[in-house]
Scaffold this motif. Structure first.
Motif, mmCIF file in Angstrom:
data_model
loop_
_atom_site.group_PDB
_atom_site.id
_atom_site.type_symbol
_atom_site.label_atom_id
_atom_site.label_comp_id
_atom_site.label_asym_id
_atom_site.label_seq_id
_atom_site.Cartn_x
_atom_site.Cartn_y
_atom_site.Cartn_z
ATOM 1 N N TRP A 111 0.823 -1.210 0.000
ATOM 2 C CA TRP A 111 0.000 0.000 0.000
ATOM 3 C C TRP A 111 0.855 1.256 0.000
ATOM 4 O O TRP A 111 0.440 2.313 -0.473
ATOM 5 C CB TRP A 111 -0.932 0.005 1.209
ATOM 6 C CG TRP A 111 -2.122 -0.879 1.039
ATOM 7 C CD1 TRP A 111 -2.353 -2.072 1.646
ATOM 8 C CD2 TRP A 111 -3.243 -0.650 0.172
ATOM 9 N NE1 TRP A 111 -3.543 -2.614 1.225
ATOM 10 C CE2 TRP A 111 -4.119 -1.742 0.315
ATOM 11 C CE3 TRP A 111 -3.591 0.367 -0.718
ATOM 12 C CZ2 TRP A 111 -5.317 -1.851 -0.373
ATOM 13 C CZ3 TRP A 111 -4.785 0.272 -1.417
ATOM 14 C CH2 TRP A 111 -5.625 -0.821 -1.236
ATOM 15 N N SER A 112 2.065 1.139 0.528
ATOM 16 C CA SER A 112 2.939 2.312 0.573
ATOM 17 C C SER A 112 3.331 2.796 -0.825
ATOM 18 O O SER A 112 3.772 3.936 -0.999
ATOM 19 C CB SER A 112 4.207 1.992 1.376
ATOM 20 O OG SER A 112 4.917 0.903 0.793
ATOM 21 N N ALA A 117 2.995 6.087 -6.644
ATOM 22 C CA ALA A 117 2.361 5.983 -7.955
ATOM 23 C C ALA A 117 1.578 7.248 -8.280
ATOM 24 O O ALA A 117 1.619 7.757 -9.404
ATOM 25 C CB ALA A 117 1.443 4.768 -8.000
ATOM 26 N N LEU A 118 0.865 7.781 -7.295
ATOM 27 C CA LEU A 118 0.098 9.004 -7.504
ATOM 28 C C LEU A 118 1.012 10.198 -7.782
ATOM 29 O O LEU A 118 0.694 11.065 -8.605
ATOM 30 C CB LEU A 118 -0.798 9.289 -6.294
ATOM 31 C CG LEU A 118 -1.957 8.312 -6.083
ATOM 32 C CD1 LEU A 118 -2.700 8.640 -4.786
ATOM 33 C CD2 LEU A 118 -2.922 8.345 -7.271
ATOM 34 N N SER A 119 2.163 10.229 -7.095
ATOM 35 C CA SER A 119 3.097 11.323 -7.343
ATOM 36 C C SER A 119 3.672 11.225 -8.756
ATOM 37 O O SER A 119 3.901 12.231 -9.424
ATOM 38 C CB SER A 119 4.227 11.313 -6.309
ATOM 39 O OG SER A 119 5.066 10.177 -6.465
ATOM 40 N N ALA A 235 11.664 -0.301 -10.266
ATOM 41 C CA ALA A 235 12.614 0.225 -9.281
ATOM 42 C C ALA A 235 11.938 0.425 -7.932
ATOM 43 O O ALA A 235 12.538 0.151 -6.874
ATOM 44 C CB ALA A 235 13.204 1.540 -9.774
ATOM 45 N N SER A 236 10.708 0.877 -7.928
ATOM 46 C CA SER A 236 9.969 1.076 -6.680
ATOM 47 C C SER A 236 9.678 -0.252 -5.985
ATOM 48 O O SER A 236 9.554 -0.310 -4.756
ATOM 49 C CB SER A 236 8.653 1.804 -6.960
ATOM 50 O OG SER A 236 8.889 3.080 -7.506
ATOM 51 N N LEU A 237 9.585 -1.317 -6.773
ATOM 52 C CA LEU A 237 9.377 -2.653 -6.208
ATOM 53 C C LEU A 237 10.690 -3.299 -5.770
ATOM 54 O O LEU A 237 10.691 -4.417 -5.250
ATOM 55 C CB LEU A 237 8.693 -3.556 -7.239
ATOM 56 C CG LEU A 237 7.262 -3.172 -7.642
ATOM 57 C CD1 LEU A 237 6.791 -4.035 -8.801
ATOM 58 C CD2 LEU A 237 6.310 -3.302 -6.453
#
Length: 370
Positions: A111-112, A117-119, A235-237
């Motif tokens: 969820w973090s 993703a929104l940014s 990269a975020s994952l």
């Protein structure tokens, strides 16, 4: 990762600006301008007298429109300034790429990641707004003929307001990407803004050169958006970048699609382009030929997609990819036939161009599931 194009503005391509064209600069004009609420951009003889009487009454009373109406009109002008159809393409495309990366790695979903993703979506919309906005600033005289409904050309938004808006979009997008996505994605985002700038702004103003113009659009909307969003999501994952067959497919498909948008976007603008002696593929080759060329490229794109599903069943879901692209191709052929029967009127051309964008949205809508 930026998108530009729109391919509107830029998400009018392939045009040569008139020799006498002068480019606007920020000025000390009023921050924004509004017309009285009673006036219409498309007034008819039956309502002209009513509008005049209403305006006279307002002027005689020495009053101004309520602040709520002025704010509402400014919001409407800003929304039109963003070119909504390009915003939808950017938002849907980035959402589809993120969804695809998450579907491929469901165990890593947190969820973090939602806020990040929104940014990222906010940054992409800012980049899109900057590119389509700066194009409108440098195309005012042309838009007054081709797209008089755009806010600057219509007098609903001042040039100074437009400069302030695109400055905000560029700054907000760069800061958001720099704080959240690292130097590599920041460099891709900056490249997208740079390409969008040289597309519209002199002395380069690459939109004067048809091939350069549609290559810029294809690069920004085709490669940078798809590769950049997918890379940033992995990269975020916590994953290294790795191409997947579906991502290679959508990147190639959308790059070719962007070329079609680049050459067909000038179809509704032929009248104004001829008046200002602006060179585009549509003015050189004719509306009918460009409509057939764009349709042919897209049909070829759909045929290749079907063949990819047939020969790579391990990479794609045949039950979705094949029938979906058959329907898209047949729908396009039907719309091209409708355009032919309408004898290429301006209204029919505009409808055909909107349909092409709907096909673009549809491709991204099915992409996470192929």
């Amino acid at each position: 990762m930026s998108v530009l194009l729109s391919c509107s503005s830029p998400f009018s391509l392939l045009k040569t600006s008139p020799p006498t064209h002068s480019f606007p600069k920020p000025s000390s004009l009023s921050f924004f301008r509004f017309s009285p609420p009673s006036l219409s951009l498309h007034s008819t003889p039956s309502n002209t007298s009513i509008s005049i009487r209403a305006s006279t009454q307002v002027g005689a009373a020495g009053s101004e429109p309520p602040i709520a109406d002025r704010v509402s009109e400014f919001k409407d002008a800003c929304w039109r300034f963003l070119r909504p159809h390009t915003i939808r393409g950017t938002a849907l495309g980035s959402t589809a790429l993120v969804a695809r990366a998450l579907i491929e790695n469901p165990s890593l979903i947190k969820w973090s990641l939602l806020l990040k993703a929104l940014s990222g979506l906010f940054a992409l919309i800012c980049g899109n707004g900057y590119i389509v906005g700066i194009n409108q600033i440098y195309d005012i005289s042309i838009d007054k003929v081709n797209k008089p409904y755009l806010p600057i050309a219509a007098g609903d938004l001042s040039v100074q307001s437009a400069w302030l808006l695109i400055t905000f979009f560029a700054a907000a997008g760069l800061v958001t990407v720099g704080l959240n996505f690292g130097p590599f994605i920041f460099s891709l985002y900056t490249l997208g803004l740079f390409l969008g700038t040289i597309y519209s702004v002199p002395p380069l103003r690459m939109k004067r050169f048809p091939v350069a113009a549609f290559l810029i659009i294809a690069t920004v909307r085709g490669f940078l958006l798809n590769f950049g969003v997918y890379y940033a999501t992995r990269a975020s994952l916590g994953l290294a970048f790795e191409w997947s067959s579906p991502v290679v497919f959508i990147t190639t498909f959308v790059t070719l699609f962007a070329l079609v948008i680049a050459i067909t976007k000038d179809l509704p603008d032929v009248e104004g382009d001829l008046k200002y002696q602006i060179s585009t593929f549509a003015t050189k080759l004719g509306v009918r030929n460009i409509a057939f060329l764009g349709s042919g490229i897209l049909v070829m794109n759909y045929v290749f997609s079907i063949l990819a599903a047939i020969y790579m069943p391990q990479a794609f879901r045949q039950w979705l990819l094949i029938p979906a692209h058959m329907i898209f191709a047949l729908s396009l052929i039907f719309q091209a036939r409708v355009l032919e029967q309408a004898n290429y009127t301006k209204e029919a051309i505009s409808g055909f161009y909107r349909f092409i964008w709907n096909l673009f949205y549809a491709e991204y809508a099915i992409f996470p599931f192929i």
